[in-house]
Design a protein around this motif. Structure first.
Motif, mmCIF file in Angstrom:
data_model
loop_
_atom_site.group_PDB
_atom_site.id
_atom_site.type_symbol
_atom_site.label_atom_id
_atom_site.label_comp_id
_atom_site.label_asym_id
_atom_site.label_seq_id
_atom_site.Cartn_x
_atom_site.Cartn_y
_atom_site.Cartn_z
ATOM 1 N N LEU A 83 0.816 -1.206 0.000
ATOM 2 C CA LEU A 83 0.000 0.000 0.000
ATOM 3 C C LEU A 83 0.857 1.267 0.000
ATOM 4 N N GLU A 84 2.005 1.241 0.678
ATOM 5 C CA GLU A 84 2.908 2.391 0.649
ATOM 6 C C GLU A 84 3.443 2.617 -0.757
ATOM 7 N N CYS A 85 3.799 1.546 -1.440
ATOM 8 C CA CYS A 85 4.280 1.650 -2.814
ATOM 9 C C CYS A 85 3.176 2.194 -3.716
ATOM 10 N N GLU A 86 1.972 1.677 -3.547
ATOM 11 C CA GLU A 86 0.841 2.144 -4.359
ATOM 12 C C GLU A 86 0.538 3.614 -4.077
ATOM 13 N N LEU A 87 0.665 4.030 -2.815
ATOM 14 C CA LEU A 87 0.438 5.432 -2.452
ATOM 15 C C LEU A 87 1.464 6.336 -3.132
ATOM 16 N N LYS A 88 2.727 5.914 -3.135
ATOM 17 C CA LYS A 88 3.766 6.709 -3.801
ATOM 18 C C LYS A 88 3.484 6.841 -5.291
ATOM 19 N N ARG A 132 1.478 10.120 -9.824
ATOM 20 C CA ARG A 132 0.520 10.370 -10.905
ATOM 21 C C ARG A 132 -0.271 11.648 -10.665
ATOM 22 N N ALA A 133 -0.652 11.896 -9.412
ATOM 23 C CA ALA A 133 -1.397 13.114 -9.087
ATOM 24 C C ALA A 133 -0.531 14.348 -9.323
ATOM 25 N N ALA A 134 0.742 14.276 -8.951
ATOM 26 C CA ALA A 134 1.639 15.413 -9.172
ATOM 27 C C ALA A 134 1.818 15.660 -10.668
#
Length: 129
Positions: free
Chosen positions: A82-87, A92-94
């Protein structure tokens, strides 16, 4: 923590030494179907039995905790995923915000034109002949 371990270990070691000094007589150990016998001091037979019992209890306790270790390992793996997916999502958001900022940036050469209002364009009227 080390101090607490020392407080516990020193009396146990002292008791083991006193037990060994007090019980130096020989005892014969044999296992019935086998023809082998072994003569050892009482303290050695007793301390070996205690160590074997301690290790057996440790193995049983370790095995009983297997379910909780497995759950903790799976949870840790899930957290890492989940940490990897969050990064990746933050990256992508940035990138999307950067693209949006580039799209909303005014183009060069339109600085002299009047701004468009909500009721219509305020461009000068031109006639063609």
């Amino acid at each position: 923590m080390r101090f607490i371990a020392l407080i516990i270990a020193v009396p146990i070691a002292l008791a083991a030494v006193l037990f060994a000094i007090s019980n130096r007589g020989l005892v014969t150990l044999s296992l019935w179907p086998l023809p082998f016998t072994l003569e050892v001091p009482v303290y050695l037979a007793t301390l070996v039995a205690l160590v074997i019992g301690f290790l057996a209890g440790g193995v049983v306790a370790w095995n009983a905790q297997r379910r909780y270790r497995r759950r903790a390992r799976r949870s840790s793996d899930r957290v890492s995923y989940l940490e990897c997916e969050l990064k990746e999502t933050q990256a992508r958001a940035a990138a999307a915000e950067k693209r949006l900022a580039e799209m909303n940036r005014p183009l060069s050469g339109t600085a002299g034109l009047p701004a468009v209002t909500g009721s219509g364009a305020a461009l000068p009227a031109t006639t063609v002949h």
